[in-house]
Design a protein around this motif. Structure first.
Motif, PDB file in Angstrom:
ATOM      1  N   VAL A 110      34.530 -47.611 -14.858  1.00 35.93           N
ATOM      2  CA  VAL A 110      34.928 -48.801 -14.113  1.00 35.93           C
ATOM      3  C   VAL A 110      35.798 -48.331 -12.955  1.00 35.93           C
ATOM      4  O   VAL A 110      36.726 -47.545 -13.158  1.00 35.93           O
ATOM      5  CB  VAL A 110      35.714 -49.791 -14.989  1.00 35.93           C
ATOM      6  CG1 VAL A 110      36.171 -50.997 -14.172  1.00 35.93           C
ATOM      7  CG2 VAL A 110      34.884 -50.237 -16.187  1.00 35.93           C
ATOM      8  N   ALA A 111      35.479 -48.776 -11.765  1.00 37.09           N
ATOM      9  CA  ALA A 111      36.275 -48.432 -10.590  1.00 37.09           C
ATOM     10  C   ALA A 111      36.937 -49.682 -10.032  1.00 37.09           C
ATOM     11  O   ALA A 111      36.593 -50.808 -10.403  1.00 37.09           O
ATOM     12  CB  ALA A 111      35.391 -47.782  -9.526  1.00 37.09           C
ATOM     13  N   GLU A 112      37.886 -49.478  -9.149  1.00 37.90           N
ATOM     14  CA  GLU A 112      38.551 -50.618  -8.517  1.00 37.90           C
ATOM     15  C   GLU A 112      37.543 -51.511  -7.800  1.00 37.90           C
ATOM     16  O   GLU A 112      37.754 -52.724  -7.710  1.00 37.90           O
ATOM     17  CB  GLU A 112      39.595 -50.116  -7.515  1.00 37.90           C
ATOM     18  CG  GLU A 112      40.794 -49.437  -8.146  1.00 37.90           C
ATOM     19  CD  GLU A 112      41.743 -48.860  -7.116  1.00 37.90           C
ATOM     20  OE1 GLU A 112      42.933 -48.719  -7.415  1.00 37.90           O
ATOM     21  OE2 GLU A 112      41.277 -48.549  -5.987  1.00 37.90           O
ATOM     22  N   ASN A 113      36.454 -50.914  -7.341  1.00 35.81           N
ATOM     23  CA  ASN A 113      35.451 -51.666  -6.590  1.00 35.81           C
ATOM     24  C   ASN A 113      34.110 -51.744  -7.313  1.00 35.81           C
ATOM     25  O   ASN A 113      33.089 -52.052  -6.702  1.00 35.81           O
ATOM     26  CB  ASN A 113      35.268 -51.052  -5.207  1.00 35.81           C
ATOM     27  CG  ASN A 113      34.931 -49.570  -5.260  1.00 35.81           C
ATOM     28  OD1 ASN A 113      35.162 -48.901  -6.265  1.00 35.81           O
ATOM     29  ND2 ASN A 113      34.385 -49.048  -4.172  1.00 35.81           N
ATOM     30  N   SER A 114      34.097 -51.478  -8.621  1.00 32.52           N
ATOM     31  CA  SER A 114      32.853 -51.575  -9.381  1.00 32.52           C
ATOM     32  C   SER A 114      33.150 -51.703 -10.872  1.00 32.52           C
ATOM     33  O   SER A 114      33.762 -50.808 -11.459  1.00 32.52           O
ATOM     34  CB  SER A 114      31.969 -50.341  -9.148  1.00 32.52           C
ATOM     35  OG  SER A 114      30.854 -50.360 -10.016  1.00 32.52           O
ATOM     36  N   ASN A 115      32.690 -52.794 -11.475  1.00 32.17           N
ATOM     37  CA  ASN A 115      32.801 -52.935 -12.926  1.00 32.17           C
ATOM     38  C   ASN A 115      31.666 -52.242 -13.658  1.00 32.17           C
ATOM     39  O   ASN A 115      31.656 -52.194 -14.891  1.00 32.17           O
ATOM     40  CB  ASN A 115      32.822 -54.419 -13.320  1.00 32.17           C
ATOM     41  CG  ASN A 115      34.200 -55.027 -13.213  1.00 32.17           C
ATOM     42  OD1 ASN A 115      35.198 -54.307 -13.106  1.00 32.17           O
ATOM     43  ND2 ASN A 115      34.271 -56.340 -13.243  1.00 32.17           N
ATOM     44  N   ASP A 116      30.703 -51.719 -12.913  1.00 32.09           N
ATOM     45  CA  ASP A 116      29.547 -51.033 -13.478  1.00 32.09           C
ATOM     46  C   ASP A 116      29.316 -49.765 -12.666  1.00 32.09           C
ATOM     47  O   ASP A 116      28.390 -49.677 -11.865  1.00 32.09           O
ATOM     48  CB  ASP A 116      28.320 -51.954 -13.437  1.00 32.09           C
ATOM     49  CG  ASP A 116      27.089 -51.366 -14.107  1.00 32.09           C
ATOM     50  OD1 ASP A 116      27.183 -50.245 -14.650  1.00 32.09           O
ATOM     51  OD2 ASP A 116      26.026 -52.023 -14.084  1.00 32.09           O
ATOM     52  N   GLY A 117      30.188 -48.785 -12.870  1.00 31.74           N
ATOM     53  CA  GLY A 117      30.172 -47.591 -12.036  1.00 31.74           C
ATOM     54  C   GLY A 117      28.833 -46.886 -12.010  1.00 31.74           C
ATOM     55  O   GLY A 117      28.317 -46.520 -10.941  1.00 31.74           O
ATOM     56  N   GLU A 118      28.234 -46.694 -13.186  1.00 33.94           N
ATOM     57  CA  GLU A 118      26.958 -45.991 -13.248  1.00 33.94           C
ATOM     58  C   GLU A 118      25.807 -46.869 -12.761  1.00 33.94           C
ATOM     59  O   GLU A 118      24.904 -46.400 -12.047  1.00 33.94           O
ATOM     60  CB  GLU A 118      26.688 -45.513 -14.674  1.00 33.94           C
ATOM     61  CG  GLU A 118      27.591 -44.382 -15.139  1.00 33.94           C
ATOM     62  CD  GLU A 118      28.940 -44.849 -15.669  1.00 33.94           C
ATOM     63  OE1 GLU A 118      29.753 -44.007 -16.063  1.00 33.94           O
ATOM     64  OE2 GLU A 118      29.181 -46.084 -15.688  1.00 33.94           O
ATOM     65  N   GLY A 119      25.822 -48.135 -13.135  1.00 33.83           N
ATOM     66  CA  GLY A 119      24.753 -49.032 -12.702  1.00 33.83           C
ATOM     67  C   GLY A 119      24.695 -49.174 -11.194  1.00 33.83           C
ATOM     68  O   GLY A 119      23.607 -49.154 -10.590  1.00 33.83           O
ATOM     69  N   ASP A 120      25.847 -49.314 -10.569  1.00 34.43           N
ATOM     70  CA  ASP A 120      25.868 -49.447  -9.114  1.00 34.43           C
ATOM     71  C   ASP A 120      25.407 -48.161  -8.431  1.00 34.43           C
ATOM     72  O   ASP A 120      24.712 -48.203  -7.409  1.00 34.43           O
ATOM     73  CB  ASP A 120      27.274 -49.829  -8.638  1.00 34.43           C
ATOM     74  CG  ASP A 120      27.640 -51.271  -8.981  1.00 34.43           C
ATOM     75  OD1 ASP A 120      26.725 -52.053  -9.292  1.00 34.43           O
ATOM     76  OD2 ASP A 120      28.838 -51.603  -8.949  1.00 34.43           O
ATOM     77  N   LEU A 121      25.797 -47.001  -8.980  1.00 32.39           N
ATOM     78  CA  LEU A 121      25.318 -45.735  -8.427  1.00 32.39           C
ATOM     79  C   LEU A 121      23.802 -45.629  -8.564  1.00 32.39           C
ATOM     80  O   LEU A 121      23.099 -45.287  -7.598  1.00 32.39           O
ATOM     81  CB  LEU A 121      25.986 -44.558  -9.140  1.00 32.39           C
ATOM     82  CG  LEU A 121      25.373 -43.183  -8.839  1.00 32.39           C
ATOM     83  CD1 LEU A 121      25.512 -42.835  -7.359  1.00 32.39           C
ATOM     84  CD2 LEU A 121      25.997 -42.103  -9.720  1.00 32.39           C
ATOM     85  N   LEU A 122      23.284 -45.912  -9.751  1.00 34.20           N
ATOM     86  CA  LEU A 122      21.844 -45.800  -9.972  1.00 34.20           C
ATOM     87  C   LEU A 122      21.059 -46.746  -9.062  1.00 34.20           C
ATOM     88  O   LEU A 122      19.975 -46.399  -8.571  1.00 34.20           O
ATOM     89  CB  LEU A 122      21.517 -46.071 -11.440  1.00 34.20           C
ATOM     90  CG  LEU A 122      21.916 -44.956 -12.413  1.00 34.20           C
ATOM     91  CD1 LEU A 122      21.846 -45.445 -13.851  1.00 34.20           C
ATOM     92  CD2 LEU A 122      21.021 -43.736 -12.221  1.00 34.20           C
ATOM     93  N   GLU A 123      21.591 -47.924  -8.816  1.00 34.43           N
ATOM     94  CA  GLU A 123      20.934 -48.864  -7.917  1.00 34.43           C
ATOM     95  C   GLU A 123      20.830 -48.282  -6.510  1.00 34.43           C
ATOM     96  O   GLU A 123      19.792 -48.421  -5.844  1.00 34.43           O
ATOM     97  CB  GLU A 123      21.711 -50.183  -7.902  1.00 34.43           C
ATOM     98  CG  GLU A 123      21.061 -51.278  -7.090  1.00 34.43           C
ATOM     99  CD  GLU A 123      21.843 -52.575  -7.170  1.00 34.43           C
ATOM    100  OE1 GLU A 123      21.255 -53.603  -7.561  1.00 34.43           O
ATOM    101  OE2 GLU A 123      23.057 -52.561  -6.849  1.00 34.43           O
ATOM    102  N   ARG A 124      21.879 -47.614  -6.068  1.00 33.69           N
ATOM    103  CA  ARG A 124      21.858 -46.996  -4.737  1.00 33.69           C
ATOM    104  C   ARG A 124      20.871 -45.829  -4.684  1.00 33.69           C
ATOM    105  O   ARG A 124      20.157 -45.648  -3.691  1.00 33.69           O
ATOM    106  CB  ARG A 124      23.250 -46.509  -4.351  1.00 33.69           C
ATOM    107  CG  ARG A 124      24.271 -47.608  -4.099  1.00 33.69           C
ATOM    108  CD  ARG A 124      25.621 -47.011  -3.704  1.00 33.69           C
ATOM    109  NE  ARG A 124      25.514 -46.265  -2.435  1.00 33.69           N
ATOM    110  CZ  ARG A 124      26.498 -45.502  -1.969  1.00 33.69           C
ATOM    111  NH1 ARG A 124      27.645 -45.389  -2.639  1.00 33.69           N
ATOM    112  NH2 ARG A 124      26.335 -44.845  -0.831  1.00 33.69           N
ATOM    113  N   VAL A 125      20.844 -45.036  -5.751  1.00 34.04           N
ATOM    114  CA  VAL A 125      19.917 -43.900  -5.781  1.00 34.04           C
ATOM    115  C   VAL A 125      18.473 -44.397  -5.796  1.00 34.04           C
ATOM    116  O   VAL A 125      17.607 -43.868  -5.086  1.00 34.04           O
ATOM    117  CB  VAL A 125      20.205 -43.003  -7.002  1.00 34.04           C
ATOM    118  CG1 VAL A 125      19.134 -41.921  -7.142  1.00 34.04           C
ATOM    119  CG2 VAL A 125      21.588 -42.364  -6.886  1.00 34.04           C
TER     120      VAL A 125
END
Length: 500
Positions: A110-125
């Motif tokens: 969990v990051a300050e700007n993402s409650n789904d750190g891995e999911g948001d990264l995978l979406e970008r990839v």
């Protein structure tokens, strides 16, 4: 063939006051910040990480390997937005021209700007490489989300806790990725997530309902599933669903994968009470340890799982030590206790000096009422750089860094005080500062599980102790605001319909 391989590992305790800047993403505290490019490759090659397995598999394929970043931090509070962006941006920027992606992720960031750190990264990839297969290795304590499922082709998690199969998990995920690329397999993913917050102390894969769930996963793999993972989740994250999950990778037959996921998840739900840990009062736990020590020829372990740095603990709560002293235990060795101010004072005093200093209870945890630092008088026995090489089964061969370390000997207790929070991976935590832990009557360790492979064999017994730290098993200490309700055990009458 060009393969992108990267590592981003962080288990986020949203209740922890321990900050997570970019500098936290070093290798066992030995350097500041992640490794990039060739350094990321070299830091993993030959190690026991999932990323190391990815590298080995890609080399066997004769692939061109791109390693933009390797970033791993100890569990702590939410990741700084700038740190999260720097790591993710490095990965996404390296996607150009890549034919496949293998990511060594934790699953509970969990990051300050993402409650789904891995999911948001995978979406970008996935957006950058819509046609490239993506394989992911996850920690057993990952909090799986729909976004993660939607943006990966292969997901495999550890099957052991303590985690001793990190490399094997990476090898498994890589094997499926390349089988897919060569037309030998057609991975399809199904998953289930019962509304169940598990306690970390009930996620050991050597006993109980978690062992039975992992056994069921292995049996399903033997019956033809490409991969079956049971992820207990990490419940000290105030997000929508920090819950247990079952992730199944089938071979072309989605309905079959769905049936396996549902069957194992239903088994877990039917045994949900066995995933809940009921803590004994601290005074009772210490009294139990005292009884075990009578006539014992080896030390008794007292594990302070309420302040465990590998779940985001501050490593400075003094509840357990104070209770042990109140019950007049002696022959105590404890540590590592994280208190940079105390280390500085002991360093200034020098070896052989007798000093009185305050130790611990200096980082507000938010779990229970604030407590005052504890005054201790003793002799400074050792001052070191706090480095040692891990010989145990987790991170074997890696150099560990506790920050500067000092030993204060009060006569009743020897305290190892360090500048950094640090898991007692190894006897080297004590031996590196001149203490033989085998000679103690009581070993007070801030740990849940990782200490066990090396400390249990030298002990006469083990008692789990729940102090009022930010990794306590007492959910009543934490104000959950974002978790979707009802959820067990916060809601005893929670129900689950597995229809997906």
């Amino acid at each position: 063939m060009k393969i992108l391989i990267a590592r981003m590992n962080h288990e986020t305790n949203t209740f922890s006051p321990v900050a997570t800047p970019l500098s936290a993403f070093g290798l066992n505290g030995g350097k500041l910040g992640p490794s990039f490019g060739d350094d990321a490759f070299n830091d993993n090659k030959g190690m026991q990480t999932a990323m190391a397995a990815f590298i080995d598999a890609a080399e066997r394929e004769g692939a061109q390997i791109v390693t933009p970043v390797s970033a791993a931090a100890n569990p702590s509070g939410p990741v700084d937005a700038a740190a999260y962006d720097a790591i993710c941006d490095a990965i996404v920027a390296a996607t150009n021209g890549c034919d496949a992606v293998m990511l060594d992720l934790h699953g509970a960031m969990v990051a300050e700007n993402s409650n789904d750190g891995e999911g948001d990264l995978l979406e970008r990839v996935r957006a950058a490489l819509p046609d490239a297969p993506i394989a992911v290795a996850l920690d057993l304590h990952g909090n799986v989300t729909q976004k993660m499922i939607d943006n990966a082709d292969v997901i495999v998690s550890f099957k052991t806790y303590p985690h001793v199969d990190m490399y094997e998990t990476g090898a498994h995920a890589a094997r499926l990725l390349f089988a897919s690329m060569h037309g030998a397999a057609k991975p399809v993913i199904a998953w289930r997530q019962p509304p169940l917050l598990t306690h970390t102390l009930r996620s050991s894969t050597a006993e109980g309902a978690m062992m039975r769930a992992v056994d069921a996963a292995r049996a399903a793999e033997a019956d033809g599933m490409l991969a079956v993972s049971v992820l207990s989740g990490f419940s000290l994250a105030d997000i929508e669903a920090p819950c247990i999950s079952v992730v199944v990778v089938g071979n072309g037959d989605h309905a079959q994968a769905e049936a396996v996921a549902e069957r194992i998840a239903r088994q877990i739900w039917n045994e949900r009470e066995d995933f809940v840990y009921r803590s004994a009062p601290l005074a009772e736990s210490v009294a139990e340890a005292a009884a075990l020590a009578k006539d014992a020829e080896k030390p008794v372990l007292l594990l302070d799982h309420g302040d465990n740095c590998m779940s985001g603990g501050t490593c400075d709560t003094m509840d357990l030590l104070e209770e042990a002293l109140a019950q007049q235990l002696d022959g105590i060795v404890t540590g590592p206790l994280c208190d940079p101010q105390a280390v500085a004072a002991l360093m200034a005093a020098g070896v052989g000096s007798t000093v009185t200093i305050t130790i611990g209870n200096k980082v507000g945890s938010g779990a229970g009422a604030p407590r005052a630092p504890v005054a201790m008088t003793g002799v400074v026995r050792a001052l070191t750089d706090g480095e040692y090489v891990i010989s145990g089964p987790t991170y074997t061969g890696q150099r560990a860094h506790m920050g500067r370390a000092a030993v204060l000997d009060t006569g009743t207790v020897k305290l190892v005080v360090t500048e950094h929070t640090h898991e007692p991976w190894d006897l080297g935590v004590f031996e590196s500062v001149g203490i033989d832990p085998r000679r103690a009557r009581f070993l007070l360790l801030k740990s849940r599980m990782y200490c066990r492979p090396v400390f249990v064999p030298i002990s006469a017994g083990l008692v789990e102790c729940d102090s009022r730290g930010v990794t306590s098993s007492d959910y009543g200490l934490f104000a959950f605001k974002n978790v979707k309700r009802p959820v067990f055990p916060l809601d005893a009458d929670a129900e689950w319909n597995p229809a997906h």
